[in-house]
Design a protein around this motif. Structure first.
Motif, PDB file in Angstrom:
ATOM      1  N   LEU A  94       0.866  -1.192   0.000  1.00  0.00           N
ATOM      2  CA  LEU A  94       0.000   0.000   0.000  1.00  0.00           C
ATOM      3  C   LEU A  94       0.896   1.234   0.000  1.00  0.00           C
ATOM      4  N   ILE A  95       0.602   2.148  -0.921  1.00  0.00           N
ATOM      5  CA  ILE A  95       1.333   3.424  -0.947  1.00  0.00           C
ATOM      6  C   ILE A  95       0.492   4.438  -0.162  1.00  0.00           C
ATOM      7  N   GLY A  96       1.142   5.212   0.709  1.00  0.00           N
ATOM      8  CA  GLY A  96       0.391   6.195   1.492  1.00  0.00           C
ATOM      9  C   GLY A  96       1.079   7.552   1.485  1.00  0.00           C
ATOM     10  N   ALA A  97       0.437   8.530   2.108  1.00  0.00           N
ATOM     11  CA  ALA A  97       0.967   9.893   2.143  1.00  0.00           C
ATOM     12  C   ALA A  97       2.014  10.026   3.253  1.00  0.00           C
ATOM     13  N   GLY A  98       3.042   9.196   3.204  1.00  0.00           N
ATOM     14  CA  GLY A  98       4.091   9.178   4.231  1.00  0.00           C
ATOM     15  C   GLY A  98       3.940   7.929   5.084  1.00  0.00           C
ATOM     16  N   ALA A  99       5.020   7.629   5.798  1.00  0.00           N
ATOM     17  CA  ALA A  99       4.964   6.491   6.722  1.00  0.00           C
ATOM     18  C   ALA A  99       3.981   6.787   7.857  1.00  0.00           C
ATOM     19  N   LYS A 100       3.894   8.051   8.247  1.00  0.00           N
ATOM     20  CA  LYS A 100       3.075   8.429   9.408  1.00  0.00           C
ATOM     21  C   LYS A 100       1.599   8.033   9.236  1.00  0.00           C
ATOM     22  N   PRO A 101       0.926   8.453   8.157  1.00  0.00           N
ATOM     23  CA  PRO A 101      -0.470   8.027   8.019  1.00  0.00           C
ATOM     24  C   PRO A 101      -0.632   6.525   7.838  1.00  0.00           C
ATOM     25  N   LEU A 102       0.390   5.854   7.292  1.00  0.00           N
ATOM     26  CA  LEU A 102       0.278   4.391   7.142  1.00  0.00           C
ATOM     27  C   LEU A 102       0.282   3.712   8.510  1.00  0.00           C
ATOM     28  N   ILE A 103       1.071   4.243   9.436  1.00  0.00           N
ATOM     29  CA  ILE A 103       1.071   3.684  10.796  1.00  0.00           C
ATOM     30  C   ILE A 103      -0.313   3.918  11.422  1.00  0.00           C
ATOM     31  N   TYR A 104      -0.850   5.097  11.187  1.00  0.00           N
ATOM     32  CA  TYR A 104      -2.187   5.427  11.700  1.00  0.00           C
ATOM     33  C   TYR A 104      -3.238   4.477  11.124  1.00  0.00           C
ATOM     34  N   GLU A 105      -3.148   4.236   9.825  1.00  0.00           N
ATOM     35  CA  GLU A 105      -4.117   3.332   9.187  1.00  0.00           C
ATOM     36  C   GLU A 105      -3.967   1.907   9.734  1.00  0.00           C
ATOM     37  N   ALA A 106      -2.720   1.487   9.941  1.00  0.00           N
ATOM     38  CA  ALA A 106      -2.497   0.145  10.493  1.00  0.00           C
ATOM     39  C   ALA A 106      -3.129   0.057  11.885  1.00  0.00           C
ATOM     40  N   LEU A 107      -2.867   1.061  12.717  1.00  0.00           N
ATOM     41  CA  LEU A 107      -3.433   1.053  14.078  1.00  0.00           C
ATOM     42  C   LEU A 107      -4.959   1.052  14.010  1.00  0.00           C
ATOM     43  N   GLY A 108      -5.494   1.833  13.081  1.00  0.00           N
ATOM     44  CA  GLY A 108      -6.951   1.915  12.937  1.00  0.00           C
ATOM     45  C   GLY A 108      -7.567   0.580  12.554  1.00  0.00           C
ATOM     46  N   CYS A 109      -6.806  -0.236  11.857  1.00  0.00           N
ATOM     47  CA  CYS A 109      -7.329  -1.547  11.439  1.00  0.00           C
ATOM     48  C   CYS A 109      -7.019  -2.637  12.460  1.00  0.00           C
TER      49      CYS A 109
END
Ligand code: PMP
Ligand code: GLU
Length: 396
Positions: A94-109
């Motif tokens: 998954l490509i995201g708007a930086g590592a930061k939002p990807l960590i957020y999305e992972a935590l959210g899931c």
């Protein structure tokens, strides 16, 4: 206006706050040297700029698939194959708007309200706030007395039926520690036994020095594959912080959920920035090697200068571009008529007196310390460290 409790609790990012204050003071004409935010000072690689410019002139300026453009996902797969010998398929990226939002999305899931996430302190500023945004609870594992490497028995003792994930960050921000094989194997073993997910934040993987070696956890423990979400991106190694592109790699199921989350959050990461990142992955390996050599020189330089300063202690960082400095001894000392009450006041007085910006350790949940970044030009490091030394010498 009524403000939700989660917003009331939220603290601003300490790293971004310091960087912002330093920039504002510079605009006022003050001769500030900032060791605040971890941001390489190099220009982004020529191949990235070329791809971005081509993308704009060819009209690649529209929405992209929410999970990112296929070419970039393929390039990420190739990178993981070439650098780590790991095989990932496009639906696992998954490509995201930086590592930061990807960590957020992972935590959210991964986290429901009341669930627990383990983080190792000192911990990068955004982990705890992101966990709390999902009404989940951070469980802190202190590493200060174990060489900034988590003690496996301590980690095991903090697992509960509510533990859903742990965030493992190596090379580490803020301490510069690089986790050894045994520790990573121990963490992987815990994840498998207790069915918890490792968010493996290896954004600094290209930045290790001397004889330090960065290990991809899945190379050490292939059995952890179903329990690992790897996080990486172009910000640090490619000096592309402002483009905001990161990538996550993991099992298809969770990547697909994170992708849907992202679709509702940002639609897709910026189209032009995705092409720039494609250019970086395809054609900037030489730039990465050149910048690494510079960081290595800067690291030697800053450590040499710090060794010569009174009242502080630090462990030699092996990776990333930070030095984590224990300033406990200065607490209670005076600078002129001001008393250093804690790490925050140390940083505040240092900035006002010497125009040197550093981040207080309390932002990383570990007061009594400060973090300096050495991603600056060497002249700045020399001048900034001269001022820091003067400051320390003038304390009484
Ligand atoms: N993880 C760590 C440990 C970091 O220091 C940073 C700093 N930016 C990030 C993630 C986020 O990186 P990005 O710029 O790709 O969002
Ligand atoms: N990660 C960098 C740092 O720790 C950049 C700022 C941020 O995103 O927190 O300084």
């Amino acid at each position: 206006m009524f403000i939700a409790q989660r917003a009331e609790r939220l603290q601003p990012s300490a790293t971004l706050a310091v960087a912002g204050k330093a920039k504002a003071m510079k605009r006022e004409g003050k001769p500030v040297i900032s060791f605040g935010s971890g941001e390489p000072d190099f220009n982004s690689p020529a191949s990235a700029l070329q791809y971005a410019s081509d993308a704009m002139s060819k009209g690649f300026t529209h929405y992209t698939p929410e999970s990112g453009i296929p070419e970039l996902k393929e390039a990420v797969c190739r990178y993981y194959q070439d650098h780590f010998g790991l095989s990932f398929s496009v639906p696992e990226v998954l490509i995201g708007a930086g590592a930061k939002p990807l960590i957020y999305e992972a935590l959210g899931c991964l986290l429901d309200p009341g669930d627990e996430a383990l983080i190792f302190t000192p911990a990068w500023v955004s982990y705890v706030e992101q966990i709390r945004l999902f009404d989940a609870k951070e469980v802190l594992v202190d590493t200060s007395d174990t060489g900034f490497i988590p003690d496996i028995d301590r980690v095991r003792s903090l697992i509960s039926p509510r533990t859903r994930c742990m965030i493992v960050n190596t090379p580490n921000n803020p301490t510069g520690s690089v986790y050894d094989r045994k520790t990573l194997l121990g963490l992987a073993d815990i994840a498998i036994k207790h069915d918890i997910t490792i968010i493996y934040d290896e954004i600094y993987e290209r930045l290790v020095y001397g004889d330090a070696v960065h290990n991809q956890i899945l190379n050490l423990c292939p059995a952890a594959r179903e329990h690992t979400i790897t996080i990486n991106g172009v910000s640090k190694a490619f000096a592309m912080t402002g483009w905001r592109i990161g990538y996550a790699l993991g099992p298809k199921g969770i990547i697909s959920k994170m992708s849907s989350f992202q679709g509702h959050l940002t639609s897709n990461p910026c189209s032009v920035a995705q092409y720039a990142s494609l250019g970086a992955l395809r054609g900037a390996e030489d730039d990465v090697v050149r910048m690494h050599a510079s960081f290595s020189g800067r690291r030697e330089r800053i450590l040499g200068l710090l060794r010569d300063m009174p009242h502080i202690r630090f462990a030699e960082p092996k990776g990333a571009f930070y030095v984590w400095i224990d300033i406990e001894k200065t607490i209670g000392m005076r600078y002129g008529d001001r008393v250093i009450e804690n790490d925050a006041s140390f940083c505040e007085i240092l900035l006002e007196a010497k125009y040197v910006a550093a981040v207080p350790g309390s932002g990383f949940l570990t007061p009594g310390n400060i973090r300096v970044s050495y991603a600056n030009a060497e002249e700045e490091i020399v001048e900034g460290m001269k001022r820091l030394k003067e400051f320390l010498v003038e304390l009484c």
